[in-house]
Design a protein around this motif. Structure first.
Motif, PDB file in Angstrom:
ATOM      1  N   LEU A   1       0.837  -1.206   0.000  1.00  0.00           N
ATOM      2  CA  LEU A   1       0.000   0.000   0.000  1.00  0.00           C
ATOM      3  C   LEU A   1       0.868   1.251   0.000  1.00  0.00           C
ATOM      4  O   LEU A   1       0.545   2.239  -0.662  1.00  0.00           O
ATOM      5  CB  LEU A   1      -0.919   0.000   1.223  1.00  0.00           C
ATOM      6  N   SER A   2       1.960   1.192   0.733  1.00  0.00           N
ATOM      7  CA  SER A   2       2.837   2.357   0.794  1.00  0.00           C
ATOM      8  C   SER A   2       3.366   2.696  -0.602  1.00  0.00           C
ATOM      9  O   SER A   2       3.391   3.874  -1.005  1.00  0.00           O
ATOM     10  CB  SER A   2       4.006   2.098   1.753  1.00  0.00           C
ATOM     11  N   ALA A   3       3.786   1.689  -1.334  1.00  0.00           N
ATOM     12  CA  ALA A   3       4.273   1.923  -2.701  1.00  0.00           C
ATOM     13  C   ALA A   3       3.152   2.457  -3.600  1.00  0.00           C
ATOM     14  O   ALA A   3       3.385   3.328  -4.454  1.00  0.00           O
ATOM     15  CB  ALA A   3       4.840   0.629  -3.275  1.00  0.00           C
ATOM     16  N   LYS A   4       1.928   1.952  -3.410  1.00  0.00           N
ATOM     17  CA  LYS A   4       0.807   2.435  -4.211  1.00  0.00           C
ATOM     18  C   LYS A   4       0.472   3.886  -3.886  1.00  0.00           C
ATOM     19  O   LYS A   4       0.130   4.670  -4.784  1.00  0.00           O
ATOM     20  CB  LYS A   4      -0.413   1.542  -3.979  1.00  0.00           C
ATOM     21  N   PHE A   5       0.580   4.247  -2.609  1.00  0.00           N
ATOM     22  CA  PHE A   5       0.349   5.641  -2.233  1.00  0.00           C
ATOM     23  C   PHE A   5       1.387   6.548  -2.906  1.00  0.00           C
ATOM     24  O   PHE A   5       1.065   7.633  -3.393  1.00  0.00           O
ATOM     25  CB  PHE A   5       0.434   5.816  -0.706  1.00  0.00           C
ATOM     26  N   ARG A   6       2.633   6.089  -2.943  1.00  0.00           N
ATOM     27  CA  ARG A   6       3.691   6.867  -3.593  1.00  0.00           C
ATOM     28  C   ARG A   6       3.442   6.994  -5.086  1.00  0.00           C
ATOM     29  O   ARG A   6       3.585   8.073  -5.671  1.00  0.00           O
ATOM     30  CB  ARG A   6       5.036   6.198  -3.352  1.00  0.00           C
ATOM     31  N   ASP A   7       3.062   5.889  -5.707  1.00  0.00           N
ATOM     32  CA  ASP A   7       2.794   5.933  -7.147  1.00  0.00           C
ATOM     33  C   ASP A   7       1.683   6.926  -7.459  1.00  0.00           C
ATOM     34  O   ASP A   7       1.775   7.698  -8.431  1.00  0.00           O
ATOM     35  CB  ASP A   7       2.402   4.542  -7.652  1.00  0.00           C
ATOM     36  N   TRP A   8       0.650   6.917  -6.651  1.00  0.00           N
ATOM     37  CA  TRP A   8      -0.459   7.868  -6.856  1.00  0.00           C
ATOM     38  C   TRP A   8       0.025   9.298  -6.689  1.00  0.00           C
ATOM     39  O   TRP A   8      -0.305  10.184  -7.498  1.00  0.00           O
ATOM     40  CB  TRP A   8      -1.572   7.561  -5.860  1.00  0.00           C
TER      41      TRP A   8
ATOM     42  N   VAL B   1       0.050  12.436  -9.471  1.00  0.00           N
ATOM     43  CA  VAL B   1      -0.714  13.670  -9.250  1.00  0.00           C
ATOM     44  C   VAL B   1       0.195  14.883  -9.130  1.00  0.00           C
ATOM     45  O   VAL B   1      -0.110  15.960  -9.664  1.00  0.00           O
ATOM     46  CB  VAL B   1      -1.593  13.531  -7.983  1.00  0.00           C
ATOM     47  N   ALA B   2       1.317  14.722  -8.433  1.00  0.00           N
ATOM     48  CA  ALA B   2       2.218  15.854  -8.183  1.00  0.00           C
ATOM     49  C   ALA B   2       2.902  16.310  -9.460  1.00  0.00           C
ATOM     50  O   ALA B   2       3.402  15.501 -10.244  1.00  0.00           O
ATOM     51  CB  ALA B   2       3.258  15.464  -7.140  1.00  0.00           C
ATOM     52  N   LYS B   3       2.941  17.593  -9.682  1.00  0.00           N
ATOM     53  CA  LYS B   3       3.624  18.139 -10.843  1.00  0.00           C
ATOM     54  C   LYS B   3       5.090  18.408 -10.536  1.00  0.00           C
ATOM     55  O   LYS B   3       5.888  18.604 -11.442  1.00  0.00           O
ATOM     56  CB  LYS B   3       2.931  19.426 -11.303  1.00  0.00           C
ATOM     57  N   ARG B   4       5.432  18.446  -9.247  1.00  0.00           N
ATOM     58  CA  ARG B   4       6.806  18.665  -8.823  1.00  0.00           C
ATOM     59  C   ARG B   4       7.197  17.587  -7.813  1.00  0.00           C
ATOM     60  O   ARG B   4       6.389  17.207  -6.977  1.00  0.00           O
ATOM     61  CB  ARG B   4       6.974  20.056  -8.209  1.00  0.00           C
ATOM     62  N   ARG B   5       8.443  17.166  -7.875  1.00  0.00           N
ATOM     63  CA  ARG B   5       8.897  16.048  -7.045  1.00  0.00           C
ATOM     64  C   ARG B   5       8.768  16.352  -5.553  1.00  0.00           C
ATOM     65  O   ARG B   5       8.431  15.475  -4.767  1.00  0.00           O
ATOM     66  CB  ARG B   5      10.341  15.715  -7.388  1.00  0.00           C
ATOM     67  N   TRP B   6       9.041  17.610  -5.186  1.00  0.00           N
ATOM     68  CA  TRP B   6       9.028  17.936  -3.764  1.00  0.00           C
ATOM     69  C   TRP B   6       7.636  17.878  -3.158  1.00  0.00           C
ATOM     70  O   TRP B   6       7.476  17.824  -1.935  1.00  0.00           O
ATOM     71  CB  TRP B   6       9.656  19.319  -3.526  1.00  0.00           C
ATOM     72  N   LEU B   7       6.592  17.845  -4.011  1.00  0.00           N
ATOM     73  CA  LEU B   7       5.221  17.726  -3.510  1.00  0.00           C
ATOM     74  C   LEU B   7       4.799  16.277  -3.263  1.00  0.00           C
ATOM     75  O   LEU B   7       3.814  16.024  -2.568  1.00  0.00           O
ATOM     76  CB  LEU B   7       4.245  18.365  -4.501  1.00  0.00           C
ATOM     77  N   THR B   8       5.558  15.342  -3.817  1.00  0.00           N
ATOM     78  CA  THR B   8       5.176  13.930  -3.702  1.00  0.00           C
ATOM     79  C   THR B   8       5.015  13.474  -2.249  1.00  0.00           C
ATOM     80  O   THR B   8       4.010  12.827  -1.916  1.00  0.00           O
ATOM     81  CB  THR B   8       6.198  13.043  -4.433  1.00  0.00           C
ATOM     82  N   PRO B   9       5.969  13.762  -1.349  1.00  0.00           N
ATOM     83  CA  PRO B   9       5.793  13.311   0.038  1.00  0.00           C
ATOM     84  C   PRO B   9       4.547  13.895   0.705  1.00  0.00           C
ATOM     85  O   PRO B   9       3.894  13.220   1.509  1.00  0.00           O
ATOM     86  CB  PRO B   9       7.072  13.792   0.736  1.00  0.00           C
ATOM     87  N   ALA B  10       4.213  15.134   0.382  1.00  0.00           N
ATOM     88  CA  ALA B  10       3.029  15.754   0.985  1.00  0.00           C
ATOM     89  C   ALA B  10       1.756  15.038   0.545  1.00  0.00           C
ATOM     90  O   ALA B  10       0.858  14.771   1.355  1.00  0.00           O
ATOM     91  CB  ALA B  10       2.971  17.231   0.624  1.00  0.00           C
ATOM     92  N   LEU B  11       1.666  14.727  -0.751  1.00  0.00           N
ATOM     93  CA  LEU B  11       0.487  14.008  -1.236  1.00  0.00           C
ATOM     94  C   LEU B  11       0.459  12.575  -0.702  1.00  0.00           C
ATOM     95  O   LEU B  11      -0.612  12.040  -0.386  1.00  0.00           O
ATOM     96  CB  LEU B  11       0.474  14.014  -2.760  1.00  0.00           C
ATOM     97  N   TYR B  12       1.634  11.954  -0.630  1.00  0.00           N
ATOM     98  CA  TYR B  12       1.718  10.601  -0.075  1.00  0.00           C
ATOM     99  C   TYR B  12       1.132  10.559   1.334  1.00  0.00           C
ATOM    100  O   TYR B  12       0.477   9.572   1.724  1.00  0.00           O
ATOM    101  CB  TYR B  12       3.177  10.145  -0.041  1.00  0.00           C
ATOM    102  N   ALA B  13       1.336  11.617   2.114  1.00  0.00           N
ATOM    103  CA  ALA B  13       0.896  11.636   3.511  1.00  0.00           C
ATOM    104  C   ALA B  13      -0.614  11.490   3.650  1.00  0.00           C
ATOM    105  O   ALA B  13      -1.100  10.949   4.651  1.00  0.00           O
ATOM    106  CB  ALA B  13       1.362  12.930   4.182  1.00  0.00           C
TER     107      ALA B  13
END
Length: 428
Positions: free
Chosen positions: A77-84, A88-100
């Motif tokens: 699930l953690s990997a799937k959350f990251r993939d999602w 969605v994120a247009k910038r890499r630095w936003l990925t962890p925030a969306l993952y949360a």
């Protein structure tokens, strides 16, 4: 010869401590026993059972927490959350925030049965909860919303430093945690606490004036005292001097006003002012940051080794992958369980210092003793030395009552023996 003996006797009497002078009419040990004995029978058994049960909750809570993280990792699930998040994120630095967002929600749902038992049903079992289940669940939902926002911001900052410094990220990560602790302390009184309780200025009167006079006497920059309606949640007494950078406020809950005498309120507020005057917030921030730093160092050493063995199976690339965060959390959960005695000792030490300050500031030893007994309605009053070291983050009830009675013997002229009752009333 008799004259010399008389002079020697007078000299000895002059240097005897005040507590021994008072001992003829006031015995601190007997006074302490009189207070402690007001909690007996079924009430004391309930208090002991509730607090001792909390020892096992520490262990089982850690096991449940680690299990939840393992489920998120093992099911990918953690990997799937990251993939999602990456889609969605247009910038890499936003990925962890969306993952949360999905991570916090799903993790919360996995442990929800445990949370319901420990946070609601067990509290109701011991008559320490006033909320209905729907009301309690609403507060949990508010807390979840705050948790999602806070975790999003935290993960965004944490993984930014991991990407920039893959080998020493734990050092910079400790700085990130320190920053979030400080921000939390600063914003909580103004923005978070009012989400759960209404804060209103305390009514004018002698008691408010006395609290503000104590604050002014010790250079605490406060011009008002606030009362919050915590009786809607429970009947426990509480107060605090909280906030930083202009958000500092003196607050006490309505339970303290309704259940406490003026002397008890003064004693509690003297204690809380002590935390501010003695810079305990700063001390706790520094020491807790060091504790977190050690935990992150251990995590930085263990996580790559675990990922080398299981990362591919879990769909995690490396430690800079947000999907690795459940592994970080599992390691830190075990670490903080082991560190419980150290954290408790730190907090217990500053609480004891605030107790001593409060006695000097309020000069209400019997008020402080009777408040300690009310707190002992849900804290074991007489633990063993090892038990107190391992599990108590505040001095035990007996320790606090003994401190107040010793203070009374040493600082009150002609102290009177008080006969307390189980309801907190006293007779001379």
């Amino acid at each position: 010869m008799i004259r010399y003996l008389a002079v020697a006797a007078a000299t000895v009497l002059l240097v005897l401590p005040t507590s021994l002078w008072a001992a003829a009419g006031f015995d601190p040990v007997a006074a302490t026993n009189a207070y402690v004995e007001t909690l007996s029978g079924e009430a004391r058994e309930r208090s002991d059972n509730y607090f001792e049960g909390g020892y096992w909750l520490l262990l089982w809570g850690a096991i449940v927490g680690v299990f939840a993280e393992w489920v998120v990792l093992r099911t990918r699930l953690s990997a799937k959350f990251r993939d999602w998040a990456e889609r969605v994120a247009k910038r890499r630095w936003l990925t962890p925030a969306l993952y949360a967002i999905p991570y916090v929600i799903v993790s919360t749902l996995i442990v929800l049965p445990w949370t319901i038992y420990t946070g609601f049903f067990r509290e109701r079992q011991y008559e320490l909860m006033n909320l209905g289940f729907g009301e309690w669940l609403t507060e949990q939902a508010i807390g979840l919303g705050i948790g999602v926002i806070g975790m999003a911001l935290f993960l965004m900052a944490l993984f930014a430093v991991i990407r920039r410094s893959p080998k020493r990220w734990w050092i910079w990560g400790s700085g990130v945690i320190t920053g979030f602790i400080i921000i939390g302390i600063a914003i909580a009184p103004v923005f978070i606490s009012p989400l759960f309780n209404d804060y209103t200025p305390m009514e004018d009167g002698p008691l408010r004036d006395r609290i503000l006079a104590m604050a002014e006497e010790h250079d605490v920059p406060a011009d008002n005292v606030y009362v919050f309606d915590q009786s809607r949640q429970h009947d426990r007494i509480s107060a605090n001097v909280s906030g930083l950078f202009g958000t500092m406020r003196i607050s006490l809950n309505d339970n303290l006003l309704e259940r406490g005498t003026p002397e008890e309120v003064e004693a509690v507020m003297g204690h809380e002012l002590g935390h501010y005057v003695l810079n305990h917030v700063l001390l706790l921030v520094v020491v807790l940051s060091l504790i977190f730093g050690l935990g992150l160092f251990i995590t930085a050493k263990l996580a790559p080794r675990i990922l080398a063995r299981h990362g591919e199976k879990w769909g995690i690339r490396d430690v800079s992958d947000p999907a690795a965060f459940p592994l970080f959390t599992a390691i830190l959960t075990v670490y903080f369980l082991v560190m419980t005695p150290a954290q408790n000792t730190l907090i217990r030490t500053v609480e004891s210092q605030a107790d001593a300050f409060g006695l000097d500031a309020a000069r209400q030893p019997d008020g402080f003793a009777s408040v300690a007994m009310k707190l002992s309605q849900y804290r074991k009053i007489e633990p063993g030395a090892l038990e107190e070291f391992l599990f108590f983050d505040h001095p035990s009830g007996r320790t606090r009552v003994q401190m107040s009675m010793d203070w009374k013997a040493e600082n009150v002229e002609d102290p009177e023996m008080i006969v307390p009752t189980a309801e907190g009333e006293t007779d001379s």
